[in-house]
Design a protein around this motif. Structure first.
Motif, PDB file in Angstrom:
ATOM      1  N   GLU A   6       4.833  39.314  74.523  1.00  0.00           N
ATOM      2  CA  GLU A   6       6.354  39.949  74.027  1.00  0.00           C
ATOM      3  C   GLU A   6       5.843  40.753  74.181  1.00  0.00           C
ATOM      4  N   ILE A   7       5.202  42.201  74.452  1.00  0.00           N
ATOM      5  CA  ILE A   7       5.659  43.583  74.025  1.00  0.00           C
ATOM      6  C   ILE A   7       6.025  43.719  75.511  1.00  0.00           C
ATOM      7  N   TYR A   8       5.859  42.974  76.719  1.00  0.00           N
ATOM      8  CA  TYR A   8       6.546  43.773  78.182  1.00  0.00           C
ATOM      9  C   TYR A   8       7.362  42.990  77.992  1.00  0.00           C
ATOM     10  N   GLY A  51      -2.300  45.181  63.511  1.00  0.00           N
ATOM     11  CA  GLY A  51      -2.268  44.565  64.941  1.00  0.00           C
ATOM     12  C   GLY A  51      -2.387  45.227  65.934  1.00  0.00           C
ATOM     13  N   ILE A  52      -1.862  44.670  67.232  1.00  0.00           N
ATOM     14  CA  ILE A  52      -1.704  45.233  68.556  1.00  0.00           C
ATOM     15  C   ILE A  52      -0.272  45.946  68.698  1.00  0.00           C
ATOM     16  N   GLN A  53      -0.835  46.975  69.041  1.00  0.00           N
ATOM     17  CA  GLN A  53       1.129  48.295  69.002  1.00  0.00           C
ATOM     18  C   GLN A  53       1.723  48.345  70.568  1.00  0.00           C
ATOM     19  N   ARG A  85       1.952  50.346  83.682  1.00  0.00           N
ATOM     20  CA  ARG A  85       2.511  49.489  83.024  1.00  0.00           C
ATOM     21  C   ARG A  85       1.901  49.767  81.489  1.00  0.00           C
ATOM     22  N   ILE A  86       2.727  51.103  80.563  1.00  0.00           N
ATOM     23  CA  ILE A  86       2.625  51.313  78.962  1.00  0.00           C
ATOM     24  C   ILE A  86       3.645  50.535  78.767  1.00  0.00           C
ATOM     25  N   ALA A  87       3.583  49.681  77.953  1.00  0.00           N
ATOM     26  CA  ALA A  87       4.168  49.470  76.624  1.00  0.00           C
ATOM     27  C   ALA A  87       4.343  48.851  74.923  1.00  0.00           C
ATOM     28  N   THR A  88       4.949  49.268  74.395  1.00  0.00           N
ATOM     29  CA  THR A  88       4.755  49.477  72.974  1.00  0.00           C
ATOM     30  C   THR A  88       5.423  48.435  72.559  1.00  0.00           C
ATOM     31  N   ARG A  89       5.446  47.737  71.094  1.00  0.00           N
ATOM     32  CA  ARG A  89       6.228  47.156  70.552  1.00  0.00           C
ATOM     33  C   ARG A  89       7.173  47.431  70.116  1.00  0.00           C
ATOM     34  N   LYS A  93       5.705  54.427  66.040  1.00  0.00           N
ATOM     35  CA  LYS A  93       6.104  56.185  67.344  1.00  0.00           C
ATOM     36  C   LYS A  93       4.768  56.172  67.265  1.00  0.00           C
ATOM     37  N   HIS A  94       5.102  58.004  68.855  1.00  0.00           N
ATOM     38  CA  HIS A  94       3.682  57.855  69.072  1.00  0.00           C
ATOM     39  C   HIS A  94       2.768  57.159  70.212  1.00  0.00           C
ATOM     40  N   MET A  95       2.672  56.090  70.082  1.00  0.00           N
ATOM     41  CA  MET A  95       2.193  55.468  70.896  1.00  0.00           C
ATOM     42  C   MET A  95       1.163  55.172  72.261  1.00  0.00           C
TER      43      MET A  95
END
Length: 154
Positions: A6-8, A51-53, A85-89, A93-95
């Motif tokens: 989902e994040i990617y 959860g995972i952000q 591969r930095i990716a966020t949900r 902010k600021h992840m």
């Protein structure tokens, strides 16, 4: 794995909305690649009470694609960390800042790369002290802008 996918997926949509439709194509990164990253111990997640952000790949060692750089040079030849591969949900902010802070607690010399069309990531790296140092080529032949930051040289 469902959250990572989902994040990617969200990251691909975000990049496309910013004019970067060529970086992560055809479902990249695949479920198999993410599983490989996990198995190698290089996949990290940023998790909080909700959860995972965010997720990213980080390791200290040699990235074969960084062995040869064109139109420039790395800041140094010292041991380095690599972030991919930095990716966020997109929920908080600021992840990416937190990810970078974490990686710099492990090593003060970090290399990254991104697609020429990925302006948000280029701006993020420059804002955090990375310098554009040249061009590298991935195994598939695609070019990427190479960035390097050494906290001891900034």
């Amino acid at each position: 794995m469902p959250v990572l996918l989902e994040i990617y997926d969200r990251a691909r949509k975000f990049m496309a909305s910013c004019g970067n439709v060529n970086q992560w194509t055809n479902g990249y990164p695949s479920k198999d690649l993410l599983a490989e990253d996990i198995e190698k111990g290089e996949m990290y997640v940023l998790e909080d009470e909700d959860g995972i952000q965010a997720s990213f790949v980080f390791y200290c060692g040699i990235d074969p694609c960084y062995n040869k750089i064109y139109d420039g040079k790395w800041l140094n030849d010292e041991p380095y960390g690599v972030i991919h591969r930095i990716a966020t949900r997109g929920l908080k902010k600021h992840m990416a800042n937190i990810i970078l802070e974490y990686c710099f607690t492990k090593i003060d010399n970090i290399r990254m790369d991104t697609h020429v069309d990925n302006k948000p990531m280029q701006n993020f790296m420059i804002k955090h002290g990375f310098k554009h140092v040249g061009t590298i080529y991935l195994k598939n032949g695609q070019s990427r802008l190479a960035f390097h930051c050494n906290l001891n040289e900034n």
